[in-house]
Design an enzyme around this catalytic site. Structure first.
Site, mmCIF file in Angstrom:
data_model
loop_
_atom_site.group_PDB
_atom_site.id
_atom_site.type_symbol
_atom_site.label_atom_id
_atom_site.label_comp_id
_atom_site.label_asym_id
_atom_site.label_seq_id
_atom_site.Cartn_x
_atom_site.Cartn_y
_atom_site.Cartn_z
ATOM 1 N N CYS A 1 7.392 12.667 12.354
ATOM 2 C CA CYS A 1 8.479 13.295 13.091
ATOM 3 C C CYS A 1 7.981 13.697 14.468
ATOM 4 C CB CYS A 1 8.999 14.513 12.331
ATOM 5 S SG CYS A 1 10.418 15.278 13.092
ATOM 6 N N THR B 1 -26.909 -10.578 9.370
ATOM 7 C CA THR B 1 -27.701 -10.255 8.179
ATOM 8 C C THR B 1 -26.869 -9.449 7.192
ATOM 9 O OG1 THR B 1 -29.712 -10.212 9.508
ATOM 10 C CG2 THR B 1 -29.795 -9.118 7.353
ATOM 11 N N ASN C 1 0.804 -1.216 0.000
ATOM 12 C CA ASN C 1 0.000 0.000 0.000
ATOM 13 C C ASN C 1 0.836 1.265 0.000
ATOM 14 O OD1 ASN C 1 0.294 -1.460 2.657
ATOM 15 N ND2 ASN C 1 -0.161 0.582 3.440
#
Length: 742
Positions: free
Chosen positions: A331, A237, A151
């Site tokens: 950072c 469901t 990714n």
């Protein structure tokens, strides 16, 4: 104008065709797919049509698709469902060092349950090393789980080759293909996988729906329990509307794959070809720009670039309202937290800290790419050059917002208390009888004896912008530095400026306004600024060195609280939360006004009033938060204390802002460190705890004084207009410094 969106690997918008079909499903087919009547059958038909389209996208049978709530659930079901079904055969799992947290965290959880995990290394392009895989396989190996594409870098993994290895050794193989769907071809037969996970929101379907391919004949157990939906593997469901959406998105992804893939690649390459050569023309050595990931074997939409010694967080703060992007490192005040993916690829920290991920979408335009490249070049050039020439800002340019030029805000940028304490413990201590308060304590300033009656008080305080307006920043920074003098029972004498300024990123008029803001506060305090020191810095920073004078018998410290003392706080807390919300553009005007007013106000008047009473201990509440600074007082005094939550004054709207993720990193650091010294009542929520740990800038005085004097002290504060002054707790007994919050 909205920012240009180049963060499609994070999520994608709903495709118009998907939205239209979902609306139709909401209006027409509300039935339960498990019901056998007309409404249930029509809902079931939509679910099965969607299943057909998802199966077609990855080349499998319809009955091999299970719908889930997303990629994370699909990964959990795949990994845990397999290892628990095959535990009798072994307990070894092989994965990689670059997996998404939806896989990595599952593996770490299983490690706690006596499963053994091998995390395979990757090469410099972020691709799994196959020889390492072969060496890792043992007779106990029951599962290999390797992502299809990464990714962050987009690097495509050798899934078909891994599939062959797994097949040869009769090991079940799972791949997380969340990033790949709709960008590259997926065929489970060619890939030789047993399981494959998908996340709808990565290919223009809604969030909250995903799918898991489970090859026929693969033994797997369910990890959720309930009714017998989705082949008895995923109870609950079915979300017909969301499933309709992922089905339509899969249909479009299959239909338009070649066109969309080509378009995304064209836009990605155009961006890369614009940024690197143009920075080179501006004098930036191309060796200072690094592509992360394979040049060819990567997703067609993903471009991961590192810019040498650029703070990506600071860069994104500046351009965040122009381009939506992701950084490859965070950072912090005491460290750079590099992405574990870049770490596994052994990207040097000086490059990793400046990593930006660009990810294009199927509707990204050439105009957007050109504008994005222009914005990047304009803002990268001053960060990557050593020019000391002041910049000139055209008068018509939009107003400068200082918080865009920094990775953190104000006192929230303090080094983590646990780290700071460790460093200070290692420093040598010189024995000087004239040092009355020194580094051995956690007080706000140093005190040095001048003669038998008087002592010099000296403090230093500086930080990055806490607000956008330069004048207010200067005023707040000065008020914060002066507060240390008042907290020690002293009167200030004079101050010196401390300046770090990006001369090639901001006009000198900004620095002038900062200094004017500071001067307004030193004038109010009745002292001059006699000079100072300036350096060039990528981020603006400002503060003061302040010298003060105190009578030796009136010195206040944070280590002399006594049993029975009452605790008074003179300002409301919450500035860290509100200023974070201000930077993100979600604070109201009233919240902005109250926070700026709170931080800009001097503690001078409160100090003068409270000194009339028998103060035993005092500190000011800044970067370590209310509970952090109180903990320093209780531990230094070897006393226990209790705080009454409902009595603590707070700025408006803190709970709502925290619910919208306006949480400063410094606040989290405070909680992680100081909560070891705090005992909370069971009724106190996590949100309320965070407020008490919130990293403050230019906060109020926290004073411990005898109970018989507190009502008089509060009345005096109220009469002087310090309306927020309040009794918030008490020192209860001799002890280890434990704080109880009720």
């Amino acid at each position: 104008m909205k920012p240009i969106y180049l963060d499609f690997n994070a999520t994608t918008p709903l495709a118009e065709e998907v939205m239209d079909l979902m609306k139709e499903a909401m209006q027409e087919d509300f039935g339960n797919p498990s019901s056998t009547h007309y409404y249930g059958l029509h809902a079931k038909e939509r679910v099965e049509k969607a299943r057909e389209h998802v199966a077609r996208l990855i080349g499998c049978y319809n009955d091999e698709i299970i719908f889930t709530s997303g990629g994370t659930e699909a990964n959990n079901l795949a990994i845990q469902g397999i290892v628990y079904a095959h535990r009798r055969k072994g307990n070894h799992i092989i994965t990689s060092q670059i997996e998404h947290p939806a896989v990595m965290e599952v593996c770490r959880h299983l490690e706690e349950g006596n499963f053994r995990i091998t995390y395979l290394p990757v090469d410099e392009n972020g691709i799994v090393i196959l020889d390492a895989l072969r060496e890792a396989i043992t007779p106990e190996t029951i599962l290999i789980t390797i992502m299809h594409s990464n990714n962050e870098t987009g690097s495509l993994q050798p899934i078909a080759e891994i599939g062959e290895i797994a097949e040869k050794h009769k090991i079940i193989f799972h791949t997380d293909a969340a990033q790949s769907a709709g960008k590259v071809e997926l065929d489970v037969k060619e890939l030789k996988v047993n399981l494959l996970s998908l996340a709808g929101h990565k290919f223009y379907a809604p969030k909250g729906v995903g799918a898991l391919f489970i090859k026929r004949g693969t033994e797997i157990v369910k990890t959720m329990h309930g009714a017998e939906h989705e082949r008895h593997l995923r109870p609950g469901t079915e979300n017909v509307v969301a499933i309709t959406g992922i089905g339509k998105a899969a249909e479009i992804a299959f239909r338009d794959l070649e066109k969309n893939s080509s378009r995304m690649r064209e836009m990605r390459d155009s961006l890369q070809q614009s940024i690197t050569p143009k920075l080179a023309k501006a004098g930036i050595d191309q060796k200072l720009i690094k592509l992360n990931g394979h040049d060819e074997l990567r997703l067609p939409n993903t471009l991961n670039l590192s810019f040498y010694r650029v703070d990506a967080g600071t860069l994104l703060s500046v351009i965040g309202d122009q381009i939506a992007l992701s950084a490859g490192a965070a950072c912090h005040s005491d460290r750079i937290e590099v992405s574990y993916v870049l770490e596994a690829m052994k990207v040097p920290v000086d490059f990793a800290m400046g990593t930006i991920r660009f990810s294009t979408g199927r509707n990204t335009t050439k105009d957007e790419i050109d504008r994005a490249a222009e914005i990047m070049i304009k803002n990268l050039q001053p960060l990557m050059t050593q020019s000391s020439e002041p910049i000139i800002i055209a008068e018509e340019q939009e107003e400068i917002k200082l918080t865009k030029y920094t990775h953190g805000l104000g006192c929230a940028c303090k080094i983590q208390p646990s780290v700071l304490e460790k460093v200070l413990r290692e420093l040598p201590v010189l024995n000087d009888p004239n040092v009355l308060v020194g580094p051995e304590s956690s007080d706000d300033a140093a005190i040095y004896k001048l003669d038998e009656e008087r002592a010099l008080v000296l403090t230093t305080d500086f930080f990055t912008p806490i607000v956008d307006e330069p004048f207010h920043f200067g005023a707040i920074a000065a008020a914060n530095a002066l507060s240390d003098i008042y907290a020690m029972g002293a009167n200030p004498l004079f101050a010196l400026n401390i300046v770090g300024f990006p001369i090639n990123r901001l006009p000198v008029s900004v620095l002038s306004d900062i200094l004017k803001g500071a001067a307004s506060k030193t004038n109010e305090a009745g002292i001059p600024i006699l000079g100072g020191h300036t350096i060039e810095d990528p981020e603006p920073k400002y503060g003061l060195v302040v010298a003060g004078i105190v009578e030796i018998d009136k010195i206040l410290t944070n280590k002399d609280a006594q049993e029975g003392d009452v605790l008074i706080l003179t300002k409301p807390i919450g500035t860290g939360i509100i200023t974070t919300a201000m930077k993100r553009g979600i604070a109201s005007e009233e919240q902005k006004r109250s926070a700026i007013e709170n931080m800009s106000s001097l503690n001078k008047q409160a100090a003068e009033i409270l000194r009339q009473y028998e103060i035993h201990s005092c500190t000011d509440v800044t970067g370590f938060g209310l509970l952090g600074h109180l903990s320093e007082m209780t531990r230094g005094s070897e006393m226990n204390a209790e705080i009454y939550l409902e009595k603590v004054p707070q700025l408006p709207g803190l709970r709502e802002l925290l619910s919208r993720n306006s949480l400063p990193g410094g606040t989290t650091n405070n909680k992680n460190h100081y909560e070891n010294f705090v005992k909370f009542a069971s009724t106190i929520s996590e949100t309320e705890k965070l407020i008490l740990f919130d990293a403050q800038t230019s906060g109020g005085l926290l004073v411990a004084l005898p109970s018989k004097m507190t009502e008089q002290a509060i009345d005096a504060c109220q009469k002087a207009g310090i309306n927020s002054a309040a009794i918030i707790g008490k020192i209860t007994s001799k002890g280890t410094g434990e704080i109880t919050v009720k």
